[in-house]
Design a protein around this motif. Structure first.
Motif, PDB file in Angstrom:
ATOM      1  N   GLU A  20       0.884  -1.147  -0.254  1.00  0.00           N
ATOM      2  CA  GLU A  20      -0.137   0.072   0.016  1.00  0.00           C
ATOM      3  C   GLU A  20       0.781   1.217  -0.178  1.00  0.00           C
ATOM      4  O   GLU A  20       0.865   2.321  -0.914  1.00  0.00           O
ATOM      5  CB  GLU A  20      -0.833   0.006   1.258  1.00  0.00           C
ATOM      6  CG  GLU A  20      -1.918   0.943   1.485  1.00  0.00           C
ATOM      7  CD  GLU A  20      -2.592   1.157   2.634  1.00  0.00           C
ATOM      8  OE1 GLU A  20      -2.500   1.930   3.633  1.00  0.00           O
ATOM      9  OE2 GLU A  20      -3.425   0.086   2.894  1.00  0.00           O
ATOM     10  N   SER A  38       2.622   1.568  -3.407  1.00  0.00           N
ATOM     11  CA  SER A  38       1.663   2.175  -4.489  1.00  0.00           C
ATOM     12  C   SER A  38       1.692   3.579  -4.470  1.00  0.00           C
ATOM     13  O   SER A  38       1.672   4.177  -5.546  1.00  0.00           O
ATOM     14  CB  SER A  38       0.163   1.219  -4.513  1.00  0.00           C
ATOM     15  OG  SER A  38       0.312   0.194  -4.628  1.00  0.00           O
ATOM     16  N   GLU A  39       1.531   3.872  -3.289  1.00  0.00           N
ATOM     17  CA  GLU A  39       1.518   5.543  -2.989  1.00  0.00           C
ATOM     18  C   GLU A  39       2.567   6.225  -3.568  1.00  0.00           C
ATOM     19  O   GLU A  39       2.555   7.361  -3.986  1.00  0.00           O
ATOM     20  CB  GLU A  39       1.075   5.863  -1.391  1.00  0.00           C
ATOM     21  CG  GLU A  39      -0.312   5.798  -1.049  1.00  0.00           C
ATOM     22  CD  GLU A  39      -0.802   5.797   0.373  1.00  0.00           C
ATOM     23  OE1 GLU A  39      -0.045   6.685   1.275  1.00  0.00           O
ATOM     24  OE2 GLU A  39      -1.582   5.390   0.959  1.00  0.00           O
ATOM     25  N   GLN A  64       2.680   6.632  -7.098  1.00  0.00           N
ATOM     26  CA  GLN A  64       1.754   7.526  -7.791  1.00  0.00           C
ATOM     27  C   GLN A  64       2.201   8.836  -7.368  1.00  0.00           C
ATOM     28  O   GLN A  64       1.809   9.772  -8.334  1.00  0.00           O
ATOM     29  CB  GLN A  64       0.495   7.472  -6.758  1.00  0.00           C
ATOM     30  CG  GLN A  64      -0.375   6.145  -7.272  1.00  0.00           C
ATOM     31  CD  GLN A  64      -1.796   6.118  -6.353  1.00  0.00           C
ATOM     32  OE1 GLN A  64      -2.092   6.603  -5.602  1.00  0.00           O
ATOM     33  NE2 GLN A  64      -2.094   4.760  -6.848  1.00  0.00           N
TER      34      GLN A  64
END
Length: 173
Positions: free
Chosen positions: A120, A123-124, A127
């Motif tokens: 998680e 992924s952040e 981005q």
């Protein structure tokens, strides 16, 4: 994007003791090691760190501007924290040893749980697409990121990735 994964230096915990999220200190002297690590890292990077003191000390040596994130902590070993591995009852440890990926430690996590929370976070940061990112973290955290990056199975992460104390792993994304 350049991603630098730095494992904390050696802890004060004696060999043979299980520790994950126990907030243990690092062995002294460490300033020369920190200085050597600092020379190998970009100074214009976004810096993230596990809040556990063994990573926090390194991060604070490197930067005054750190984002601490609980998702970067090591695996939670629950009831086993700070116990000698040899003192953990066989009926508890054997199922985990047979399938550490999916089996949770009593009152703790499985490797899959660690992988999910690190995933998680990963992924952040992908981005956000920052140019350079540094993570001061732990062995399990680094193995999780490497498994995500290389798309390898978690069960293979201990045979594929050997991360030493104070090691820097650089990934180009």
């Amino acid at each position: 994007m350049e991603l630098y994964l730095i494992r904390h230096t050696e802890t004060v915990v004696p060999k043979g003791i299980c520790y994950g999220q126990a907030d243990v200190d690092i062995k002294e002297p460490y300033l020369d090691i920190f200085e050597d690590i600092k020379k190998q890292l970009p100074h214009d990077a976004i810096v993230y760190s596990s809040p556990l003191q063994r990573c926090k000390k390194m991060a604070e040596f490197f930067s005054d501007n750190i984002i601490f994130d609980n998702r970067l902590k090591e695996m939670n070993f629950g009831n086993w924290e700070l116990k000698a591995w040899n003192d953990i009852p066989l009926e508890e440890i054997n199922p985990w040893m047979d399938n550490f990926v999916e089996v949770r430690v009593p009152n703790g996590e499985s490797f899959e749980d660690l992988y999910q929370r690190v995933g998680e976070f990963y992924s952040e940061i992908l981005q956000k697409n920052n140019n350079k990112v540094i993570l001061f973290c732990h062995d399990g955290t680094i193995r999780s990121v490497l498994s995500l990056y290389h798309k390898t199975q978690l069960k293979d992460s201990f045979s594929l990735y050997k991360i030493q104390y104070g090691e820097i792993v650089k990934i180009i994304l």
